[in-house]
Design an enzyme around this catalytic site. Structure first.
Site, PDB file in Angstrom:
ATOM      1  N   MET B  52      -4.837   8.100  11.281  1.00  0.00           N
ATOM      2  CA  MET B  52      -3.713   8.559  10.477  1.00  0.00           C
ATOM      3  C   MET B  52      -2.415   8.370  11.248  1.00  0.00           C
ATOM      4  SD  MET B  52      -3.030  12.170   8.631  1.00  0.00           S
ATOM      5  CE  MET B  52      -2.002  12.794   9.924  1.00  0.00           C
ATOM      6  N   THR B  55      -1.552   4.732  11.016  1.00  0.00           N
ATOM      7  CA  THR B  55      -1.059   4.370   9.682  1.00  0.00           C
ATOM      8  C   THR B  55       0.331   4.942   9.446  1.00  0.00           C
ATOM      9  OG1 THR B  55      -3.339   4.768   9.050  1.00  0.00           O
ATOM     10  CG2 THR B  55      -1.817   4.227   7.291  1.00  0.00           C
ATOM     11  N   ASP B  56       0.518   6.140   9.944  1.00  0.00           N
ATOM     12  CA  ASP B  56       1.748   6.874   9.698  1.00  0.00           C
ATOM     13  C   ASP B  56       2.917   6.323  10.507  1.00  0.00           C
ATOM     14  OD1 ASP B  56       2.413   8.937   8.037  1.00  0.00           O
ATOM     15  OD2 ASP B  56       2.764  10.284   9.718  1.00  0.00           O
ATOM     16  N   ALA B  57       2.612   5.627  11.589  1.00  0.00           N
ATOM     17  CA  ALA B  57       3.665   5.285  12.556  1.00  0.00           C
ATOM     18  C   ALA B  57       4.652   4.280  11.988  1.00  0.00           C
ATOM     19  CB  ALA B  57       3.034   4.744  13.824  1.00  0.00           C
TER      20      ALA B  57
END
Lengths: 317, 73
Positions: B52, B55-57
């Site tokens: 996550m 993906t979030d970065a």
């Protein structure tokens, strides 16, 4: 960062930059820079009484000085040191070393809070190294991973200190610009990523040998007859790793810091209601940011271990 | 200046879509995995947060750049 907010024209109005929204944000994004102002660069002064720009003074020779604003910092070019980033990161690194050294010898049966925290960190990192690095024996990896994790965690945690608190204190000491979170400075994160990158290359060559390392870069997807194509493809992959590693940490923390600054701006509105909302939003964003702070430190550590583990893989695939 | 506002909006919006789809798929698979093998939950949780974060970065970087375009440029 280039300063586009300020136009330097002799005789044009120069209000206090901190009083505008853009000036406030710019001020928070400018590092305390010490560096070499080259010969013939211009130094602009704002006339305090008439509030217009005076004629710039021309630097007669190369001078080492602190920059007053982002334009001067940009003029310094390569020979510029972000003193605040360097100072805070060294201080937090020393804090990490001191804290862990101080906590471990008190090996009591009823550990205190600090010792619990230290043991928790060490166990957590050790678990991750065991699962990600596997059986290969290298005594450097676990201490490296612990340092990376705790150091970055400490640097990220500086983001939770209210944005104006330390810069305003520094202003009383005569320091004009002061950025507190070292990881919102791309120089710091890319520097750390570069160090990991160099270690990866070192271990690749040491464990696999130079020949196997070069073979990995040139023979991989398409076999030996398409060597240049392989090399370009593998090189992109190879270079992208440290860059994405550094930029990921920087981008997350920079975005977080930016949002804190924007929420802080809400307090400047002439409305009690918006100000109160700002305080509430500060709390909400800080609580959410704790997740990002810890997660990014963890991801940097996990990827460090994973990249180094890749450098230790000897079998062909 | 007007175009930089538009650009910032598109940057943040598109990255939000990407992150939403990505984290959505990730979360559904995570819960599916736990439902199949509940004893693997702690193991999966660590991997879930790692993924996550990855993906979030990128959208977070997009948000940062968008904010920069909006307010500091």
């Amino acid at each position: 960062m280039a300063a586009k907010g300020i136009d330097h024209v002799v005789g044009a109005a120069c209000s206090e930059p901190e009083l505008t929204t853009n000036g406030y944000i710019q001020h928070h994004l400018t590092n305390l820079t010490y560096g070499k102002l080259p010969y013939e660069s211009e130094v602009w002064h704002c006339n305090k009484e008439s509030q217009v720009w005076d004629m710039p003074t021309i630097i007669p020779a190369d001078t080492w000085t602190f920059a007053h604003g982002a334009t001067e910092a940009a003029d310094m070019g390569f020979w510029a040191f972000n003193v605040d980033s360097i100072g805070w990161s060294i201080f937090l690194g020393a804090l990490f070393l001191g804290l862990f050294k101080w906590a471990i010898p008190t090996n009591s049966d009823t550990p205190s809070g600090l010792q619990n925290f230290v043991e928790m960190c060490i166990e957590f990192v050790d678990d991750n190294v065991q699962s990600l690095f596997g059986a290969t024996n290298n005594k450097l990896i676990a201490p490296l991973a612990l340092t990376v994790f705790v150091w970055i965690l400490f640097m990220n945690l500086m983001d939770l200190i209210p944005v104006d608190f330390i810069p305003e204190l520094a202003k009383y000491l005569g320091i004009e610009y002061f950025k507190v979170v070292p990881t919102t400075d791309p120089n710091v994160t890319l520097g750390m990523a570069l160090a990991i990158f160099v270690l990866t290359i070192y271990y690749s060559i040491k464990i696999k040998g130079l020949k196997a390392f070069v073979a990995e870069l040139t023979l991989h997807p398409f076999g030996k007859w398409l060597m240049p194509v392989n090399f370009v493809l593998e090189m992109v992959n190879f270079i992208a790793k440290p860059i994405s590693l550094g930029l990921r940490l920087f981008g997350n923390l920079y975005a977080g810091e930016m949002i804190f600054i924007l929420i802080a701006l809400m307090l400047f509105f002439n409305s009690v209601l918006i100000g109160m909302l700002g305080i509430g939003l500060h709390l909400v964003w800080a609580l959410f940011h704790i997740l990002i702070v810890a997660l990014q430190a963890f991801i940097f550590m996990a990827l460090t271990i994973a990249y180094l583990a890749m450098a230790h893989e000897t079998e062909e695939h | 200046m007007e175009y930089s506002i538009l650009a910032a909006g598109i940057t943040m919006g598109l990255s939000a879509i990407g992150a939403g789809i990505g984290v959505g798929i990730l979360g559904s698979k995570f819960i599916e995995g736990i439902a199949r093998q509940p004893e693997l939950a702690p193991f999966l949780q660590g991997r879930f947060f790692l993924m996550m974060g990855l993906t979030d970065a990128v959208p977070m970087i997009g948000v940062g750049l968008g904010m920069y375009m909006l307010f500091a440029l």
